[in-house]
Design an enzyme around this catalytic site. Structure first.
Site, PDB file in Angstrom:
ATOM      1  N   GLY A  14      -5.234  -5.541   2.314  1.00 53.75           N
ATOM      2  CA  GLY A  14      -4.836  -4.137   2.481  1.00 53.75           C
ATOM      3  C   GLY A  14      -5.310  -3.288   1.309  1.00 53.75           C
ATOM      4  O   GLY A  14      -5.105  -3.662   0.164  1.00 53.75           O
ATOM      5  N   VAL A  27     -16.966  -1.730 -13.468  1.00 58.84           N
ATOM      6  CA  VAL A  27     -18.413  -1.422 -13.483  1.00 58.84           C
ATOM      7  C   VAL A  27     -18.830  -0.876 -14.846  1.00 58.84           C
ATOM      8  O   VAL A  27     -19.786  -1.354 -15.469  1.00 58.84           O
ATOM      9  CB  VAL A  27     -18.761  -0.415 -12.357  1.00 58.84           C
ATOM     10  N   ARG A  28     -18.082   0.090 -15.334  1.00 59.18           N
ATOM     11  CA  ARG A  28     -18.538   0.741 -16.575  1.00 59.18           C
ATOM     12  C   ARG A  28     -18.372  -0.175 -17.795  1.00 59.18           C
ATOM     13  O   ARG A  28     -19.236  -0.203 -18.665  1.00 59.18           O
ATOM     14  CB  ARG A  28     -17.800   2.069 -16.771  1.00 59.18           C
ATOM     15  N   THR A 129      -2.376  -3.927  -4.422  1.00 60.31           N
ATOM     16  CA  THR A 129      -1.632  -3.885  -3.152  1.00 60.31           C
ATOM     17  C   THR A 129      -0.468  -2.908  -3.312  1.00 60.31           C
ATOM     18  O   THR A 129       0.130  -2.845  -4.399  1.00 60.31           O
ATOM     19  CB  THR A 129      -1.089  -5.263  -2.738  1.00 60.31           C
ATOM     20  N   ASP A 131       2.273  -3.330  -1.938  1.00 63.19           N
ATOM     21  CA  ASP A 131       3.523  -4.087  -1.757  1.00 63.19           C
ATOM     22  C   ASP A 131       4.216  -4.498  -3.061  1.00 63.19           C
ATOM     23  O   ASP A 131       5.386  -4.848  -3.052  1.00 63.19           O
ATOM     24  CB  ASP A 131       3.259  -5.351  -0.935  1.00 63.19           C
ATOM     25  N   GLY A 174       5.855  -3.416   3.946  1.00 69.46           N
ATOM     26  CA  GLY A 174       6.320  -4.580   3.201  1.00 69.46           C
ATOM     27  C   GLY A 174       6.903  -5.605   4.159  1.00 69.46           C
ATOM     28  O   GLY A 174       8.107  -5.639   4.386  1.00 69.46           O
ATOM     29  N   ALA A 190      18.755   7.126  -0.905  1.00 71.27           N
ATOM     30  CA  ALA A 190      19.150   6.564   0.395  1.00 71.27           C
ATOM     31  C   ALA A 190      20.542   5.934   0.299  1.00 71.27           C
ATOM     32  O   ALA A 190      20.934   5.423  -0.753  1.00 71.27           O
ATOM     33  CB  ALA A 190      18.136   5.520   0.842  1.00 71.27           C
ATOM     34  N   LYS A 217      30.511  12.634   4.323  1.00 67.07           N
ATOM     35  CA  LYS A 217      29.054  12.760   4.190  1.00 67.07           C
ATOM     36  C   LYS A 217      28.437  13.061   5.538  1.00 67.07           C
ATOM     37  O   LYS A 217      28.829  12.461   6.558  1.00 67.07           O
ATOM     38  CB  LYS A 217      28.471  11.453   3.661  1.00 67.07           C
TER      39      LYS A 217
HETATM   40  O1  F6P Z   1      -1.422  -4.194   2.160  1.00 61.83           O
HETATM   41  C1  F6P Z   1      -0.168  -4.659   2.418  1.00 61.83           C
HETATM   42  C2  F6P Z   1       0.290  -4.104   3.720  1.00 61.83           C
HETATM   43  O2  F6P Z   1       0.139  -2.705   3.714  1.00 61.83           O
HETATM   44  C3  F6P Z   1       1.702  -4.488   4.057  1.00 61.83           C
HETATM   45  O3  F6P Z   1       2.667  -3.663   3.468  1.00 61.83           O
HETATM   46  C4  F6P Z   1       1.698  -4.412   5.552  1.00 61.83           C
HETATM   47  O4  F6P Z   1       2.678  -5.284   6.049  1.00 61.83           O
HETATM   48  C5  F6P Z   1       0.321  -4.867   5.905  1.00 61.83           C
HETATM   49  O5  F6P Z   1      -0.477  -4.597   4.782  1.00 61.83           O
HETATM   50  C6  F6P Z   1      -0.273  -4.208   7.099  1.00 61.83           C
HETATM   51  O6  F6P Z   1      -1.536  -4.747   7.313  1.00 61.83           O
HETATM   52  P1  F6P Z   1      -2.600  -4.217   8.358  1.00 61.83           P
HETATM   53  O7  F6P Z   1      -3.134  -2.927   7.845  1.00 61.83           O
HETATM   54  O8  F6P Z   1      -3.651  -5.259   8.392  1.00 61.83           O
HETATM   55  O9  F6P Z   1      -1.874  -4.025   9.635  1.00 61.83           O
END
Ligand code: F6P
Length: 325
Positions: A14, A27-28, A129, A131, A174, A190, A217
């Site tokens: 991802g 690269v640099r 990533t 995540d 996630g 939240a 609330k």
């Molecule tokens: O890169 C990590 C992630 O974004 C996760 O959070 C998510 O579960 C997964 O990739 C989604 O993957 P794809 O884009 O391949 O559906």
């Protein structure tokens, strides 16, 4: 150990905002040290296809502020097979590559680890990533931008939630990691965060919702990590509406969380880690991922990235119920 002359970069899995900053820094710094650099396109797939571009200092101009990755990425199935990895090793040798930099999540680090079983060069990983689920680093490149993106949506959802006194279930990315849910849950105020790492007890969720309404609330936001509930926010919203009688609306934020211009923190980590990765390679590091621990640049064995389970700070869970009364 012989001195490296030619290095290659891939971005894999991802994409995450800040990957471009890491490419630029590698690269640099590499060119500054007299190394030749190429970038394979579309992750491990690019090595298999020998699909690459030669890179110079100008090929990374103007990319620090861009989301995505200029090299493209993929989840490469062929690389899961030993035959694929052997083919990749042969192609790397053919091109005279001494060091491969892999920017990606823990799946990509596993791939890097497996490659080293059949390839004689050096491999250095960089955690990229949204995540934030790599061991061996406190933060991954892209996490802070994803938080800001999700947070902006949650703030907007709060406006309409308050107008209607509604419950909203906001699903964030996630599948296996609750870092985004926890991060935006706390910073977005939240009332509830549901994470894959903590079993979801629906009876308790219902109890807390009712209590909150009794306390006067109006709006109620539940941040749901992708992997926290079977069927995600849409199914959970139906279930909670059935159980409580409150109007519950699901919102799935999805891939917008992966895009956008990286925030300063991600550019900061990407730049430091990228330059540090090259320095580490020149000093002979191999089979490691660079990371940031307690604000120090570190290297850790690749295995640590998927073997170490980073635990959440228990203080967050202690204070969250206090903050949402
Ligand atoms: O890169 C990590 C992630 O974004 C996760 O959070 C998510 O579960 C997964 O990739 C989604 O993957 P794809 O884009 O391949 O559906």
């Amino acid at each position: 150990m012989s001195t490296p002359h030619k290095v290659a970069i891939i971005t894999s899995g991802g994409d995450s905002p800040g990957m471009n900053g890491a490419i630029r820094a590698i690269v640099r710094t590499a060119i500054y040290h007299g190394l030749e650099v190429i970038g394979f396109k579309y992750g491990y797939q690019g090595i298999l296809d020998a699909n690459y571009v030669e890179m110079n200092a100008r090929s990374v101009s103007g990319i620090l502020q861009r989301g995505g990755t200029i090299l493209g990425t993929s989840r490469c199935k062929a690389f899961l097979q030993e035959s694929g990895r052997k083919q990749a090793a042969a192609n790397l040798d053919e091109l005279g590559i001494d060091v491969l930099f892999v920017i990606g999540g823990n799946g990509s680090m596993r791939g890097a680890h497996e490659l080293l079983k059949v390839w004689d060069g050096q491999v250095i990983g960089l955690p990229g990533t949204i995540d934030n689920d790599c061991g061996g680093t406190d933060f991954t490149i892209g996490y802070f931008t994803a938080l800001d993106t999700a947070l902006e949506s949650i703030d907007k959802i709060r406006d309409t939630a308050e107008a209607f006194d509604r419950v909203f279930l906001v699903e964030v990315m996630g599948r296996k990691a609750g870092d985004i849910a926890l991060g935006v849950g706390i910073t977005g105020g939240a009332e509830e965060m549901l994470l894959p790492e903590r079993p979801c007890d629906l009876d308790q969720v219902v109890e807390r919702m009712v209590l909150s309404k009794e306390r006067g609330k109006g709006s109620y936001i539940i941040v749901v990590a992708e992997g926290a509930y079977d069927g995600g926010a849409p199914r959970l919203a139906e279930e909670l509406e059935k159980r409580t009688g409150y109007a519950c609306r699901p919102v799935v934020l999805g891939h917008i969380q992966r895009g956008g211009s990286p925030v300063a923190m991600d550019r900061w980590f990407a730049t430091r880690m990228g330059a540090f990765a090259v320095k580490a390679a020149l000093q002979g590091a191999n089979g490691v991922m660079v990371g940031i621990e307690k604000n120090e640049l570190v290297t850790n064995p690749l295995e640590k990235t998927w073997q170490e389970n980073k635990s959440f700070d228990p203080f967050i869970f202690e204070i969250q119920p206090m903050l949402s009364i």
